[in-house]
Design an enzyme around this catalytic site. Structure first.
Site, PDB file in Angstrom:
ATOM      1  N   GLU A 251       1.457  -5.905  10.365  1.00 19.17           N
ATOM      2  CA  GLU A 251       0.099  -6.122   9.879  1.00 19.17           C
ATOM      3  C   GLU A 251       0.116  -6.742   8.483  1.00 19.17           C
ATOM      4  O   GLU A 251       1.040  -6.500   7.699  1.00 19.17           O
ATOM      5  CB  GLU A 251      -0.673  -4.795   9.836  1.00 19.17           C
ATOM      6  CG  GLU A 251      -1.255  -4.381  11.171  1.00 19.17           C
ATOM      7  CD  GLU A 251      -2.114  -3.129  11.053  1.00 19.17           C
ATOM      8  OE1 GLU A 251      -3.310  -3.180  11.367  1.00 19.17           O
ATOM      9  OE2 GLU A 251      -1.565  -2.099  10.638  1.00 19.17           O
TER      10      GLU A 251
ATOM     11  N   ASP B 121       0.815   6.549  15.119  1.00 23.78           N
ATOM     12  CA  ASP B 121       1.582   5.405  14.631  1.00 23.78           C
ATOM     13  C   ASP B 121       2.261   4.656  15.772  1.00 23.78           C
ATOM     14  O   ASP B 121       2.346   3.423  15.746  1.00 23.78           O
ATOM     15  CB  ASP B 121       2.625   5.874  13.613  1.00 23.78           C
ATOM     16  CG  ASP B 121       1.990   6.479  12.372  1.00 23.78           C
ATOM     17  OD1 ASP B 121       0.840   6.109  12.063  1.00 23.78           O
ATOM     18  OD2 ASP B 121       2.637   7.310  11.710  1.00 23.78           O
TER      19      ASP B 121
ATOM     20  N   ASP C 179       4.660  -0.594  12.772  1.00 22.76           N
ATOM     21  CA  ASP C 179       3.536  -0.013  12.039  1.00 22.76           C
ATOM     22  C   ASP C 179       4.077   0.664  10.785  1.00 22.76           C
ATOM     23  O   ASP C 179       4.877   1.604  10.878  1.00 22.76           O
ATOM     24  CB  ASP C 179       2.791   1.003  12.920  1.00 22.76           C
ATOM     25  CG  ASP C 179       1.606   1.621  12.204  1.00 22.76           C
ATOM     26  OD1 ASP C 179       0.631   0.896  11.937  1.00 22.76           O
ATOM     27  OD2 ASP C 179       1.664   2.833  11.889  1.00 22.76           O
TER      28      ASP C 179
END
Length: 361
Positions: A267, A349, A183
């Site tokens: 991501e 996170d 992340d």
């Protein structure tokens, strides 16, 4: 697999002058070609019935040889590949523009991003010597790979010159099956699903006050004067230092991930959209999210691991990694994730990183 190699050159005064000449020829060819192609596009837009075919890189080079070289004899002091490669790069820039992958090409200015590409008689003579067309034998501080590149690119950063070329490397086969979710964030560069937190370099934030001071001292200097040049060199050196610190942090992180994990999940961040937030734009740029993804893509291929890009709309932060229940709202100020369904509590996170690791399982 082709991998880029870049190292600093050890130059004398004559070699510096010759390299600057080659960069000047490449810049002149680029600006001439850009001006011509823009005129053709304007003509085609204003006269749809009398359209002129948009020139290829070969067409531009033929016109350059016929029209520009006879009027500018200093072109013959440099290798013919310098303007030829510049026009080829210009045509590629227009192709990316037409495909809406980038904006319209811009004119180049002397002293900014000086570079030239040379091809032909390129030979690596020993561990620290390389021969390039017209300029001759150049020395390096670092040992050179024993290969024979077809072309080299010479570029400048502040007052240092670098040479780069592509080398063929063998890809490895990884037997690792470990999955890790990564992340990315502004507070910390990366949070792994294992709970490990990688802090960002934040080099721009660290040297921002010094950079502002140098730029402030340069505000009243006459452009082109010796004092102005000295101040510009100091600013360029500091920019180079900031960029090198950021690159060093990103290279260490991406190598660590690609070497020690079989599958890496990140991501698909909308970096250009995130930069629209002026309060966070400087911090986001300081982290280098795009560069991190670029390095992961080729390093995963190099070390035999797999990179998985999760859709940007995947609710990694809002979903509980323990029971899978999704929250309706989650503000950016909430740094601890509290699940209303099962009572699970975790760092925001870390929770997002765990959800990313589960996205491929």
């Amino acid at each position: 697999m082709l991998l880029g190699f870049k190292t600093e050159l050890k130059l004398n005064h004559i070699q510096r002058i010759n390299i600057v000449k080659h960069c000047g020829v490449a810049r002149h060819a680029w600006n001439w070609g850009l001006s011509l192609t823009k005129q053709i596009l304007d003509h085609n837009q204003n006269n749809p019935d009398e359209k002129i075919k948009f020139p290829t890189a070969i067409d531009l080079h033929k016109w350059l040889v016929a029209l520009v070289k006879p009027e500018n004899q200093w072109y013959y002091e440099c290798s013919k590949s310098a303007p030829q490669e510049a026009l080829r790069n210009l045509r590629q820039s227009w192709d990316r523009c037409f495909q809406k992958k980038s904006g319209v090409p811009r004119f180049k200015k002397k002293g900014k991003h000086d570079s030239c590409t040379l091809e032909g008689t390129v030979k690596i003579l020993s561990n620290h010597k390389i021969q390039v067309p017209k300029i001759g034998i150049l020395k390096t501080y670092e040992r050179l790979p024993q290969t024979q590149p077809k072309s080299v690119t010479i570029s400048r950063q502040a007052d240092r010159w670098f040479i780069s070329f592509k080398i063929e490397v063998e890809t490895k086969i990884s037997n690792l099956t470990k999955i890790v979710g990564v992340d990315l964030g502004v507070k910390n560069l990366a949070t792994l699903s294992t709970g490990e937190v990688i802090p960002g370099a934040k080099s721009y934030q660290k040297y921002q006050s010094k950079l502002r001071r140098l730029q402030w001292l340069n505000r009243h200097k006459i452009i082109g004067s010796n004092n102005w040049k000295k101040a510009q060199l100091k600013i360029a050196r500091l920019h180079r230092k900031i960029a090198n610190i950021r690159k060093d942090t990103l290279h260490k992180l991406t190598t660590l991930l690609a070497k020690n994990h079989g599958v890496i999940v990140i991501e698909d961040l909308n970096v250009s959209g995130m930069l629209a937030n002026h309060k966070l734009a400087a911090s986001i740029s300081d982290m280098g999210f795009y560069e991190l993804r670029r390095q992961l893509e080729y390093k995963c291929q190099l070390y035999g691991s797999k990179l998985v890009i999760v859709d940007r709309w995947f609710p990694s932060s809002k979903t509980c990694s323990h029971c899978g229940v999704k929250k309706e709202t989650l503000s950016l100020s909430e740094r601890v994730f509290n699940c209303d369904s099962c009572g699970f509590e975790c760092d925001r996170d870390v929770n997002a990183a765990i959800n990313l690791s589960k996205a491929v399982s």
